[in-house]
Design an enzyme around this catalytic site. Structure first.
Site, PDB file in Angstrom:
ATOM      1  N   CYS A   8     -30.378  -3.981  -1.454  1.00 37.43           N
ATOM      2  CA  CYS A   8     -30.835  -2.907  -2.338  1.00 37.43           C
ATOM      3  C   CYS A   8     -31.609  -1.860  -1.545  1.00 37.43           C
ATOM      4  CB  CYS A   8     -31.710  -3.469  -3.446  1.00 37.43           C
ATOM      5  SG  CYS A   8     -32.302  -2.192  -4.596  1.00 37.43           S
ATOM      6  N   GLN A  39     -29.363 -13.621  -8.966  1.00 37.60           N
ATOM      7  CA  GLN A  39     -29.787 -12.925  -7.750  1.00 37.60           C
ATOM      8  C   GLN A  39     -31.301 -12.791  -7.720  1.00 37.60           C
ATOM      9  OE1 GLN A  39     -29.500  -8.589  -6.685  1.00 37.60           O
ATOM     10  NE2 GLN A  39     -27.995  -9.346  -5.193  1.00 37.60           N
TER      11      GLN A  39
END
Length: 429
Positions: A151, A121
């Site tokens: 996030c 990621q």
């Protein structure tokens, strides 16, 4: 041989090699992977459909979520010892970190070969750095590259201006995905929320999915089924306060039948994973539960999700294998890193809810402070006396039941079908 619609895998356990980090898979570049031949561009190429992943891996029905400071190489080593088939994700790595640490890449990108299937990621908001980071990561042989658009941490979405904040700019996300895909030969995917602050309608989520998938090669989206709040609440509160809206996820399956979607958020055990799959989910991603209770969650993935035969491994056998790994990597980064505390940290929840668990953690804390405790073997000798033999030598117990009716009424809650702006114009005309 375990078979799944279009996938096959010989079901056998391969022990970890004794030397792990020093020789990453495909680290030696061949001529076709040199800098001169790989361009940092957004040119159109032929991309793999994420449904047609390398045939030797089973499909990503179950994956462990990328978690900052948690899903490091040590945790993933433990996870792979417990489950052969779960898809593993790295922590989010900022593209800038990879670019600026290009002379120290093993520390950030290397991993044991047994960790496949594994997804890298990336995070960031600079196209050039995303391209360079993808190119630098390419020789390590990750099975997919995922881009973080979910996030909510202030360090990422706030001052960093990436993570979930990027959901407000789908055109940039499409450009970023095109850049990433142009510099790798594996599938690419996006992990996102269902919305941000007041931009939380189903149509706004669909606009994001539609634009990113139409303007880039992205065909796989991991959907955290909560929106994110960027008004200063903590990442922990962002996992708790915004309500889960699983109906948004299942509506995406209806409205984008040519895309692949993995559901994430609030799913805590194998029973609930299976409930999501039975309702039609393409795949399920589990986060904190897989870290906080790895034995009872990951220990059922291969059998209950993939239908494979149980390995029959006990906790003691897993720890014996982990000891070989741990003693092989201590200090390999230089300056005493990784140290015993870092290598042992994923094991602190290995005896979740078992007799001796509290004493195990106290003895672990004492061992970390003991100057004579210099190896994983010596750590185990000092701390494992807290755990009864019957716990160490028993295979994984029956999976605990999940919450009943978690997805029971989801089809009744689906929002109206999505229509693109172009469709609305045609309809109005």
């Amino acid at each position: 041989m375990v078979k799944f619609s279009g996938y096959s895998l010989i079901s056998s356990f391969t022990p970890f090699p004794s030397v792990i980090i020093k020789t990453p898979r495909r680290f030696v570049l061949d001529s076709k992977h040199t800098n001169s031949s790989r361009r940092l561009s957004t040119c159109t190429q032929t991309y793999q459909n994420p449904k047609m992943v390398v045939a030797r891996y089973l499909p990503p029905l179950f994956s462990v979520a990328p978690m900052m400071e948690w899903t490091d190489v040590h945790y993933r080593t433990l996870a792979r010892l417990v489950s052969k088939h779960a898809w593993l994700y790295t922590e989010m790595l900022a593209a800038e970190t990879i670019v600026y640490q290009k002379d120290n890449l093993n520390r950030f990108l290397a991993y044991p070969a047994d960790q496949h299937p594994i997804v890298l990621q990336l995070g960031g908001n600079n196209l050039e750095n995303l391209a360079k980071a993808t190119e630098l990561a390419h020789p390590y042989g990750y099975d997919e590259i995922n881009f973080n658009c979910g996030c909510p941490s202030p360090k990422v979405a706030g001052h960093g201006c990436f993570g979930v904040r990027l959901m407000l700019d789908p055109k940039f996300v499409a450009e970023a995905m095109s850049v990433i895909a142009a510099n790798t030969d594996v599938p690419v995917s996006v992990k996102c929320r269902i919305g941000v602050d007041d931009h939380d309608s189903y149509n706004e989520l669909c606009d994001f999915i539609y634009k990113v998938s139409s303007l880039s090669p992205t065909k796989h989206f991991i959907i955290h089924s909560r929106k994110a709040l960027l008004n200063g609440i903590s990442p922990a509160d962002n996992r708790r306060i915004p309500p889960l809206k699983y109906e948004f996820y299942y509506a995406l399956l209806r409205d984008f039948p040519d895309l692949t979607f993995t559901i994430n958020g609030g799913i805590n055990c194998i029973d609930e994973v299976n409930a999501a799959l039975e309702e039609g989910a393409h795949g399920v991603m589990v986060g904190r539960a897989a870290y906080n209770n790895p034995w009872n969650v990951l220990g059922h993935v291969d059998t209950a999700i993939y239908g494979a035969q149980s390995s029959g491994l006990t906790r003691r056998q897993v720890l014996e294998k982990y000891q070989v790994y741990g003693d092989g990597v201590l200090g390999t980064y230089g300056n005493g890193r990784p140290n015993i505390r870092e290598v042992i940290r994923p094991l602190l929840n290995f005896f979740y809810s078992e007799p001796g668990n509290s004493l195990w953690k106290r003895k672990a804390d004492a061992a970390f402070l003991n100057p004579k405790c210099t190896t994983i073997k010596s750590f185990f000798e000092e701390a494992l006396v807290a755990i009864p033999d019957r716990v160490l030598d028993s295979p994984v117990a029956e999976a605990p039941p999940g919450r009943e009716g978690l997805f029971a009424n989801v089809q009744e809650l689906l929002p109206p079908p999505y229509r693109t702006a172009e469709e609305e114009i045609v309809t109005c005309a």
